[in-house]
Design a protein around this motif. Structure first.
Motif, PDB file in Angstrom:
ATOM      1  N   LEU A  77      41.786   7.916  39.029  1.00  0.00           N
ATOM      2  CA  LEU A  77      42.199   8.623  37.960  1.00  0.00           C
ATOM      3  C   LEU A  77      43.565   8.222  37.273  1.00  0.00           C
ATOM      4  N   PRO A  78      44.573   8.081  37.712  1.00  0.00           N
ATOM      5  CA  PRO A  78      45.726   8.153  38.196  1.00  0.00           C
ATOM      6  C   PRO A  78      46.843   8.696  36.921  1.00  0.00           C
ATOM      7  N   PRO A  79      45.936   7.241  35.733  1.00  0.00           N
ATOM      8  CA  PRO A  79      46.700   7.686  34.604  1.00  0.00           C
ATOM      9  C   PRO A  79      46.977   9.517  33.839  1.00  0.00           C
ATOM     10  N   ILE A  80      45.719  10.183  34.477  1.00  0.00           N
ATOM     11  CA  ILE A  80      45.820  11.205  33.595  1.00  0.00           C
ATOM     12  C   ILE A  80      46.211  12.179  34.153  1.00  0.00           C
ATOM     13  N   ASP A  81      46.492  13.274  33.596  1.00  0.00           N
ATOM     14  CA  ASP A  81      47.087  14.879  33.806  1.00  0.00           C
ATOM     15  C   ASP A  81      46.543  15.112  35.165  1.00  0.00           C
ATOM     16  N   ALA A  82      47.013  15.337  36.305  1.00  0.00           N
ATOM     17  CA  ALA A  82      47.033  15.790  37.440  1.00  0.00           C
ATOM     18  C   ALA A  82      46.027  17.310  37.649  1.00  0.00           C
ATOM     19  N   GLU A  83      46.137  17.633  36.901  1.00  0.00           N
ATOM     20  CA  GLU A  83      45.559  19.159  36.572  1.00  0.00           C
ATOM     21  C   GLU A  83      43.963  19.031  35.908  1.00  0.00           C
ATOM     22  N   ILE A  84      44.396  18.150  35.105  1.00  0.00           N
ATOM     23  CA  ILE A  84      42.840  18.094  34.284  1.00  0.00           C
ATOM     24  C   ILE A  84      41.775  16.469  34.737  1.00  0.00           C
ATOM     25  N   THR A  85      42.802  16.326  35.974  1.00  0.00           N
ATOM     26  CA  THR A  85      41.484  15.330  36.977  1.00  0.00           C
ATOM     27  C   THR A  85      41.216  15.755  38.345  1.00  0.00           C
ATOM     28  N   ARG A  86      42.129  17.091  38.240  1.00  0.00           N
ATOM     29  CA  ARG A  86      40.912  17.678  39.841  1.00  0.00           C
ATOM     30  C   ARG A  86      39.642  18.808  38.635  1.00  0.00           C
ATOM     31  N   MET A  87      40.228  18.746  37.691  1.00  0.00           N
ATOM     32  CA  MET A  87      39.056  19.702  37.275  1.00  0.00           C
ATOM     33  C   MET A  87      37.461  18.429  36.831  1.00  0.00           C
ATOM     34  N   VAL A  88      37.919  17.514  36.671  1.00  0.00           N
ATOM     35  CA  VAL A  88      37.122  16.711  36.545  1.00  0.00           C
ATOM     36  C   VAL A  88      36.661  15.610  37.925  1.00  0.00           C
ATOM     37  N   ARG A  89      37.241  15.791  38.985  1.00  0.00           N
ATOM     38  CA  ARG A  89      36.814  16.042  40.318  1.00  0.00           C
ATOM     39  C   ARG A  89      35.881  16.617  40.584  1.00  0.00           C
ATOM     40  N   ALA A  90      36.039  17.431  40.391  1.00  0.00           N
ATOM     41  CA  ALA A  90      35.474  19.124  40.760  1.00  0.00           C
ATOM     42  C   ALA A  90      33.994  18.957  39.963  1.00  0.00           C
ATOM     43  N   ASP A  91      33.942  19.081  38.872  1.00  0.00           N
ATOM     44  CA  ASP A  91      33.209  19.048  37.779  1.00  0.00           C
ATOM     45  C   ASP A  91      32.171  17.299  38.063  1.00  0.00           C
ATOM     46  N   LEU A  92      32.945  16.457  38.095  1.00  0.00           N
ATOM     47  CA  LEU A  92      31.844  15.118  38.908  1.00  0.00           C
ATOM     48  C   LEU A  92      30.906  15.886  40.150  1.00  0.00           C
ATOM     49  N   GLU A  93      31.649  16.250  41.046  1.00  0.00           N
ATOM     50  CA  GLU A  93      31.589  16.265  42.850  1.00  0.00           C
ATOM     51  C   GLU A  93      29.648  17.519  42.463  1.00  0.00           C
ATOM     52  N   ALA A  94      30.308  18.490  40.928  1.00  0.00           N
ATOM     53  CA  ALA A  94      29.710  19.413  41.251  1.00  0.00           C
ATOM     54  C   ALA A  94      27.664  18.280  40.692  1.00  0.00           C
ATOM     55  N   ARG A  95      27.729  17.264  39.699  1.00  0.00           N
ATOM     56  CA  ARG A  95      26.883  16.706  39.547  1.00  0.00           C
ATOM     57  C   ARG A  95      26.332  16.193  40.504  1.00  0.00           C
ATOM     58  N   GLY A  96      26.617  16.126  41.459  1.00  0.00           N
ATOM     59  CA  GLY A  96      26.275  15.734  42.966  1.00  0.00           C
ATOM     60  C   GLY A  96      26.614  13.954  42.580  1.00  0.00           C
ATOM     61  N   ILE A  97      28.202  13.736  42.375  1.00  0.00           N
ATOM     62  CA  ILE A  97      28.718  12.418  42.671  1.00  0.00           C
ATOM     63  C   ILE A  97      29.377  12.860  43.908  1.00  0.00           C
ATOM     64  N   ALA A  98      29.304  11.766  45.073  1.00  0.00           N
ATOM     65  CA  ALA A  98      30.522  11.948  46.252  1.00  0.00           C
ATOM     66  C   ALA A  98      32.277  11.060  45.646  1.00  0.00           C
ATOM     67  N   ILE A  99      32.710  11.178  45.910  1.00  0.00           N
ATOM     68  CA  ILE A  99      33.732  11.124  45.419  1.00  0.00           C
ATOM     69  C   ILE A  99      34.811  10.994  47.105  1.00  0.00           C
ATOM     70  N   LEU A 100      35.354   9.957  47.466  1.00  0.00           N
ATOM     71  CA  LEU A 100      36.433   9.150  48.469  1.00  0.00           C
ATOM     72  C   LEU A 100      37.377   8.660  48.306  1.00  0.00           C
ATOM     73  N   THR A 101      38.767   9.326  48.490  1.00  0.00           N
ATOM     74  CA  THR A 101      39.956   8.944  47.857  1.00  0.00           C
ATOM     75  C   THR A 101      40.859   8.806  49.287  1.00  0.00           C
ATOM     76  N   ASP A 102      41.241   8.517  49.076  1.00  0.00           N
ATOM     77  CA  ASP A 102      41.883   7.264  50.688  1.00  0.00           C
ATOM     78  C   ASP A 102      41.437   6.825  51.625  1.00  0.00           C
ATOM     79  N   ALA A 103      40.194   5.946  50.594  1.00  0.00           N
ATOM     80  CA  ALA A 103      39.397   5.188  50.932  1.00  0.00           C
ATOM     81  C   ALA A 103      39.344   3.487  50.484  1.00  0.00           C
ATOM     82  N   ARG A 104      40.220   2.639  51.720  1.00  0.00           N
ATOM     83  CA  ARG A 104      40.175   1.385  51.138  1.00  0.00           C
ATOM     84  C   ARG A 104      38.936   0.620  51.572  1.00  0.00           C
ATOM     85  N   VAL A 105      38.350   0.032  50.709  1.00  0.00           N
ATOM     86  CA  VAL A 105      36.808  -0.501  51.148  1.00  0.00           C
ATOM     87  C   VAL A 105      37.827  -2.356  52.319  1.00  0.00           C
TER      88      VAL A 105
END
Ligand code: FAD
Ligand code: AMP
Length: 471
Positions: free
Chosen positions: A212-240
């Motif tokens: 979510l690059p367009p979103i406030d960085a502090e909120i993005t960190r909270m969102v990421r932590a909450d998504l991960e807590a819900r079992g969503i795996a998030i790989l960043t710096d990961a180019r398919v």
């Protein structure tokens, strides 16, 4: 002198190409302002937004978030639920019925406003002429509202049958057991949240260092932590780099933080951005300047060819439905009155997660980069009664204000009802309101909105429902 208020005098004729939220809203507004309007649509009235975008995703998100709210909260709330399950076919029917109602409603509004609708692909012939099949339509002005379509990264395996885009995802007939989502932008994250709530194992693969690059960085960190807590795996710096079919599932190969890595999924959603639908419709031939396929316009949304305007996704300024509508209205105002009416700083961005994200105005990073003196007030929703009742107090509100006068420059919300609350912030920015005006407004209790007043208090002092800042 007697005036006929119901039949405005026709001042201009306008051809609008594309009937998405840009084109159809523009058509209605132009007709209401007295123009003779023709609207050309190649596919379905309502465009991406109503048919395969905002509305169907939010209908399915309503299903998934209702399901997860009952699943997660029922025991705590003392509600006994047994045999709970999602009937996906019925959920899809619900989605379809909402889309049908809205598309039918828009068709009715166009008719009621006297807009002539032509079915077919519009081709620009010159500054006043559009060809639709065998018909040649002419008018004083043309507004292009041709929208956008999903892009696919040109990698091996991108065309495999289980590799789908957002439109394919909305049409799924079964809930996948696992989903690899390429692209951690708004669309990818919303789909990850939707399917994770329905029990799908979701992995997000994002090339950039953050989602979510367009979103406030502090909120993005909270969102990421909450998504991960819900079992969503998030790989960043990961180019398919490629996708391979492996029996009934797919293996996605990537470069993950400098190392080769793979991840498996029953389906792969590619949502790596959208491109303007500007090819093969006579734009270059008519001398209209494009930049990477997007129509270049001035601040009135007029192209380099006088009388031809381009609004919404096709100019690539901001790919949001309400931005498309507002730009269209601004173009019509410019055509009919010569006046400006677009206030880009008031366009909110919303993400429909659990809880929601919404923001309007400037980001903290932007203010820092531009050396603008600002003050920041934050309020954790754990101090807000309504947010505690409804969402466990998850989330925060951040208000950024000019350091000297306290003018509100940006508001960022992560919490329940954020997408509705942001309207108050948008109007505050439009009215050049200060934090003082926020704190002297009385907010109803108990509401999540009260937290806007509390965050405003925190800009120059202390919130009431939070321990004082340490000196
Ligand atoms: P479109 O809605 O794409 O409409 C363009 C129309 O033009 C189409 O109907 C097309 O058939 C027609 N057309 C194209 N070429 C021609 C031609 N030559 N002749 C005639 N007709 C033509 N935005 C939000 O604000 N909120 C959201 O929650 C949100 N969720 C989204 C979810 C998804 C999955 C997606 C894909 C998008 C979402 N968006 C959301 C973005 C939003 O849908 C777009 O920004 C919006 O639809 C753009 O409106 P538009 O009128 O510019 O283009
Ligand atoms: P958006 O443009 O907001 O729809 O988001 C699309 C996202 O896809 C962006 O954040 C891109 O960085 C990301 N993206 C683009 N190409 C790749 C890729 N090859 N692998 C992973 N992520 C990608």
């Amino acid at each position: 002198m007697a005036t006929n208020l119901t039949m405005p005098q026709i001042k201009k004729s306008i051809l609008i190409v594309g009937a998405g939220p840009g084109g159809y809203v523009t058509a209605i507004k132009a007709a209401q302002m007295g123009a003779k309007v023709s609207l050309i649509e190649a596919d379905k009235v309502g465009g991406t937004c109503l048919n395969v975008g905002c509305i169907p995703t939010k209908a399915l998100i309503h299903v998934s978030s209702t399901f997860s709210a009952i699943k997660e909260q029922s025991a705590k709330l003392g509600i006994t639920v047994s045999g709970m399950d999602v009937d996906w076919a019925k959920a899809q029917q619900y989605k379809g019925s909402i889309v049908k109602t809205l598309v039918g409603g828009v068709e009715g509004l166009l008719k009621a406003n006297g807009v002539a609708v032509y079915r077919g692909r519009g081709i620009v012939k010159d500054a006043h002429t559009i060809q639709v099949g065998s018909k040649t339509l002419t008018a004083d002005c043309i507004i292009l509202a041709v929208g956008s379509e999903p892009v696919r990264i040109p990698i091996p395996g991108a065309d495999l049958p289980g590799v789908i885009d957002s439109t394919g995802t909305l049409a799924l007939t079964e809930i996948p057991k696992s989903f690899v989502i390429i692209g951690g932008g708004v669309i990818g994250i919303e789909f990850a949240s939707l399917f994770a709530s329905l029990g799908t194992k979701c992995t997000i693969v994002e090339a950039l260092p953050r989602i979510l690059p367009p979103i406030d960085a502090e909120i993005t960190r909270m969102v990421r932590a909450d998504l991960e807590a819900r079992g969503i795996a998030i790989l960043t710096d990961a180019r398919v780099e490629s996708i391979e079919q492996a029996g009934a599932s797919y293996t996605v190969h990537m470069n993950y933080q400098g190392q080769a890595q793979t991840v498996e999924g029953e389906k792969v959603l590619m949502c790596v951005g959208r491109r303007a639908m500007t090819q093969g419709i006579g734009l270059e031939e008519a001398g209209i300047v494009l930049n990477c396929g997007k129509v270049v316009t001035d601040d009135h949304f007029q192209t380099n060819v006088p009388g031809i305007y381009a609004i919404g996704d096709c100019n690539g300024k901001l790919m949001l439905a309400h931005a498309a509508s507002a730009q269209g209205i601004a173009a019509v105002n410019h055509i009919m009155t010569g006046r400006d009416s677009y206030h880009a700083e008031t366009v909110p961005s919303c993400i429909y997660l659990e809880p929601e994200v919404a923001s309007v105005g400037r980001k903290e990073e932007e203010l820092q980069e531009q050396g603008i003196a600002y003050r920041c007030g934050t309020f954790s929703l754990s101090g807000n009664g309504k947010a505690l009742i409804e969402a466990g107090g998850k989330g925060m509100i951040k208000i950024l204000a000019d350091a000297k006068y306290g003018q509100i420059l940006g508001v960022h919300i992560y919490g329940p009802r954020a997408t509705d609350l942001i309207a108050a912030a948008a109007i505050a920015i439009r009215l050049e309101a200060t934090v003082d005006e926020f704190t002297s407004t009385v907010w109803a209790h108990p509401t999540v909105g009260e937290a806007l007043g509390e965050a405003a208090e925190a800009v120059f002092g202390n919130s009431i429902h939070w321990p004082p800042k340490k000196k």
